[in-house]
Design a protein around this motif. Structure first.
Motif, PDB file in Angstrom:
ATOM      1  N   PRO A  71       0.817  -1.219   0.000  1.00 46.69           N
ATOM      2  CA  PRO A  71       0.000   0.000   0.000  1.00 46.69           C
ATOM      3  C   PRO A  71       0.852   1.272   0.000  1.00 46.69           C
ATOM      4  CG  PRO A  71      -0.974  -1.620   1.455  1.00 46.69           C
ATOM      5  CD  PRO A  71       0.350  -2.191   1.012  1.00 46.69           C
ATOM      6  N   ALA A  72       1.914   1.275   0.805  1.00 41.86           N
ATOM      7  CA  ALA A  72       2.793   2.452   0.830  1.00 41.86           C
ATOM      8  C   ALA A  72       3.533   2.594  -0.488  1.00 41.86           C
ATOM      9  CB  ALA A  72       3.788   2.337   1.981  1.00 41.86           C
ATOM     10  N   GLY A  73       3.895   1.470  -1.102  1.00 42.07           N
ATOM     11  CA  GLY A  73       4.556   1.509  -2.395  1.00 42.07           C
ATOM     12  C   GLY A  73       3.649   2.050  -3.474  1.00 42.07           C
ATOM     13  N   GLU A  74       2.373   1.708  -3.411  1.00 37.86           N
ATOM     14  CA  GLU A  74       1.417   2.233  -4.382  1.00 37.86           C
ATOM     15  C   GLU A  74       1.276   3.749  -4.246  1.00 37.86           C
ATOM     16  OE1 GLU A  74      -2.239   0.151  -3.951  1.00 37.86           O
ATOM     17  OE2 GLU A  74      -1.493  -1.705  -4.879  1.00 37.86           O
ATOM     18  N   VAL A  75       1.260   4.218  -3.011  1.00 37.19           N
ATOM     19  CA  VAL A  75       1.184   5.666  -2.784  1.00 37.19           C
ATOM     20  C   VAL A  75       2.416   6.364  -3.365  1.00 37.19           C
ATOM     21  CG1 VAL A  75       1.191   7.467  -1.012  1.00 37.19           C
ATOM     22  CG2 VAL A  75      -0.315   5.478  -0.765  1.00 37.19           C
ATOM     23  N   ALA A  76       3.594   5.771  -3.114  1.00 37.39           N
ATOM     24  CA  ALA A  76       4.840   6.362  -3.622  1.00 37.39           C
ATOM     25  C   ALA A  76       4.875   6.334  -5.143  1.00 37.39           C
ATOM     26  CB  ALA A  76       6.042   5.625  -3.041  1.00 37.39           C
ATOM     27  N   ALA A  77       4.414   5.229  -5.732  1.00 38.45           N
ATOM     28  CA  ALA A  77       4.397   5.130  -7.196  1.00 38.45           C
ATOM     29  C   ALA A  77       3.468   6.178  -7.797  1.00 38.45           C
ATOM     30  CB  ALA A  77       3.968   3.725  -7.619  1.00 38.45           C
ATOM     31  N   LYS A  78       2.320   6.352  -7.192  1.00 37.78           N
ATOM     32  CA  LYS A  78       1.382   7.364  -7.681  1.00 37.78           C
ATOM     33  C   LYS A  78       1.997   8.757  -7.591  1.00 37.78           C
ATOM     34  CE  LYS A  78      -3.326   9.143  -6.975  1.00 37.78           C
ATOM     35  NZ  LYS A  78      -4.579   9.001  -6.168  1.00 37.78           N
ATOM     36  N   LYS A  79       2.682   9.017  -6.502  1.00 35.86           N
ATOM     37  CA  LYS A  79       3.343  10.318  -6.325  1.00 35.86           C
ATOM     38  C   LYS A  79       4.404  10.537  -7.395  1.00 35.86           C
ATOM     39  CE  LYS A  79       5.609  13.010  -2.640  1.00 35.86           C
ATOM     40  NZ  LYS A  79       6.098  12.946  -1.230  1.00 35.86           N
ATOM     41  N   LEU A  80       5.191   9.493  -7.673  1.00 34.27           N
ATOM     42  CA  LEU A  80       6.226   9.583  -8.702  1.00 34.27           C
ATOM     43  C   LEU A  80       5.610   9.877 -10.064  1.00 34.27           C
ATOM     44  CD1 LEU A  80       9.077   9.144  -9.930  1.00 34.27           C
ATOM     45  CD2 LEU A  80       8.507   6.700 -10.033  1.00 34.27           C
ATOM     46  N   LEU A  81       4.575   9.129 -10.421  1.00 37.61           N
ATOM     47  CA  LEU A  81       3.981   9.283 -11.746  1.00 37.61           C
ATOM     48  C   LEU A  81       3.313  10.639 -11.908  1.00 37.61           C
ATOM     49  CD1 LEU A  81       2.504   5.694 -12.223  1.00 37.61           C
ATOM     50  CD2 LEU A  81       4.686   6.607 -13.059  1.00 37.61           C
ATOM     51  N   GLN A  82       2.703  11.132 -10.848  1.00 34.26           N
ATOM     52  CA  GLN A  82       2.080  12.460 -10.923  1.00 34.26           C
ATOM     53  C   GLN A  82       3.130  13.541 -11.112  1.00 34.26           C
ATOM     54  OE1 GLN A  82      -0.211  12.564  -7.274  1.00 34.26           O
ATOM     55  NE2 GLN A  82      -2.086  11.899  -8.293  1.00 34.26           N
ATOM     56  N   ALA A  83       4.219  13.461 -10.350  1.00 35.83           N
ATOM     57  CA  ALA A  83       5.275  14.465 -10.461  1.00 35.83           C
ATOM     58  C   ALA A  83       5.958  14.385 -11.819  1.00 35.83           C
ATOM     59  CB  ALA A  83       6.293  14.276  -9.337  1.00 35.83           C
ATOM     60  N   ALA A  84       6.254  13.165 -12.290  1.00 33.95           N
ATOM     61  CA  ALA A  84       6.909  13.009 -13.588  1.00 33.95           C
ATOM     62  C   ALA A  84       6.013  13.528 -14.706  1.00 33.95           C
ATOM     63  CB  ALA A  84       7.268  11.544 -13.821  1.00 33.95           C
ATOM     64  N   SER A  85       4.726  13.266 -14.609  1.00 33.52           N
ATOM     65  CA  SER A  85       3.789  13.758 -15.624  1.00 33.52           C
ATOM     66  C   SER A  85       3.772  15.277 -15.650  1.00 33.52           C
ATOM     67  CB  SER A  85       2.387  13.216 -15.357  1.00 33.52           C
ATOM     68  OG  SER A  85       2.347  11.807 -15.512  1.00 33.52           O
ATOM     69  N   ALA A  86       3.799  15.897 -14.481  1.00 34.89           N
ATOM     70  CA  ALA A  86       3.812  17.361 -14.418  1.00 34.89           C
ATOM     71  C   ALA A  86       5.113  17.919 -14.991  1.00 34.89           C
ATOM     72  CB  ALA A  86       3.631  17.820 -12.976  1.00 34.89           C
ATOM     73  N   LEU A  87       6.235  17.284 -14.674  1.00 32.81           N
ATOM     74  CA  LEU A  87       7.531  17.755 -15.156  1.00 32.81           C
ATOM     75  C   LEU A  87       7.666  17.622 -16.671  1.00 32.81           C
ATOM     76  CD1 LEU A  87       9.765  16.219 -12.352  1.00 32.81           C
ATOM     77  CD2 LEU A  87       9.641  18.664 -12.890  1.00 32.81           C
ATOM     78  N   LEU A  88       6.985  16.624 -17.245  1.00 32.79           N
ATOM     79  CA  LEU A  88       7.110  16.353 -18.673  1.00 32.79           C
ATOM     80  C   LEU A  88       5.860  16.755 -19.453  1.00 32.79           C
ATOM     81  CD1 LEU A  88       8.822  12.887 -18.247  1.00 32.79           C
ATOM     82  CD2 LEU A  88       9.878  14.908 -19.284  1.00 32.79           C
ATOM     83  N   ALA A  89       5.017  17.551 -18.829  1.00 30.85           N
ATOM     84  CA  ALA A  89       3.754  17.949 -19.467  1.00 30.85           C
ATOM     85  C   ALA A  89       3.983  18.739 -20.746  1.00 30.85           C
ATOM     86  CB  ALA A  89       2.909  18.764 -18.489  1.00 30.85           C
ATOM     87  N   HIS A  90       5.175  19.330 -20.902  1.00 30.04           N
ATOM     88  CA  HIS A  90       5.467  20.117 -22.108  1.00 30.04           C
ATOM     89  C   HIS A  90       5.593  19.237 -23.348  1.00 30.04           C
ATOM     90  CE1 HIS A  90       9.463  18.570 -21.296  1.00 30.04           C
ATOM     91  NE2 HIS A  90       9.548  19.274 -20.177  1.00 30.04           N
TER      92      HIS A  90
END
Length: 205
Positions: A128-147
């Motif tokens: 469960p904690a890993g899923e939370v961390a993975a979601k956080k990573l993917l959200q941040a990476a998506s924002a950083l690469l939104a361009h």
């Protein structure tokens, strides 16, 4: 120059320092240490590295550990080609990304160790904690690469590599990752210095 790394060639930080040196075109020798045999805790090595960690770069009698510190040191010694963006704001953001990846997402790093990248995937589900961390990573990476560009800041920088390694904990394990991020990670993984690192012989687990 000497670059001390782990003998499994599975440390993302050793990889980052290796790629930084290759990018700069600096001649150096790779010195593997068997961490399982505590070769990093010998008095000689601890005197050299100060913290007993890898990677450690030794240059003209000066020893420096921590991959981000090594990258910044190399950038000052040899400004071209660049490891960091030329814009102060983009450079600060790149360093933020590096610091964040090294200090956060512990559960993901535990659930998806770099063995899934450099050895073989695991069938264990994310905690469960890993899923939370993975979601956080993917959200941040998506924002950083939104361009929609191929790199974080228009041109490749060392933070692209560090983000790719973290994404590949999921991508190379077959975990769900948005295609745009998986494609970004696959492209970054083709960097010549990364491919050279992947060809190092690794001892069995």
């Amino acid at each position: 120059m000497l670059l001390y790394v782990d003998s499994q060639f599975a440390s993302p930080y050793a990889l980052s320092a290796f790629v930084a040196l290759r990018t700069k075109g600096i001649a150096f020798e790779v010195v593997p240490l068997d961490l399982a045999a505590s070769q990093n805790t010998t008095p000689d090595y601890k005197e050299t590295s100060l913290t007993g960690r890898v990677p450690t770069l030794v240059c003209d009698g000066f020893a420096l550990s921590e991959s981000s510190a090594i990258a910044e040191y190399l950038e000052e010694l040899h400004p071209i080609p660049r490891l960091y963006p030329s814009s102060p704001q983009a450079r600060a953001r790149a360093r933020q990304v590096q610091a964040w990846l090294r200090s956060d997402l512990l559960a993901l790093r535990q659930d998806r160790s770099t063995e899934v990248i450099f050895y073989r995937p695991t069938v264990s589900p994310l905690s469960p904690a890993g899923e939370v961390a993975a979601k956080k990573l993917l959200q941040a990476a998506s924002a950083l690469l939104a361009h929609g560009e191929g790199h974080l800041f228009g041109q490749w920088c060392i933070a692209d590599l560090d983000l790719t390694v973290m994404l590949n904990r999921l991508v190379l394990n077959g975990d769900p990752v948005p295609e745009a991020l998986a494609s970004y990670a696959r492209r970054q993984w083709q960097l010549a210095a990364v491919q050279e690192w992947l060809r190092f012989p690794r001892p069995a687990l």
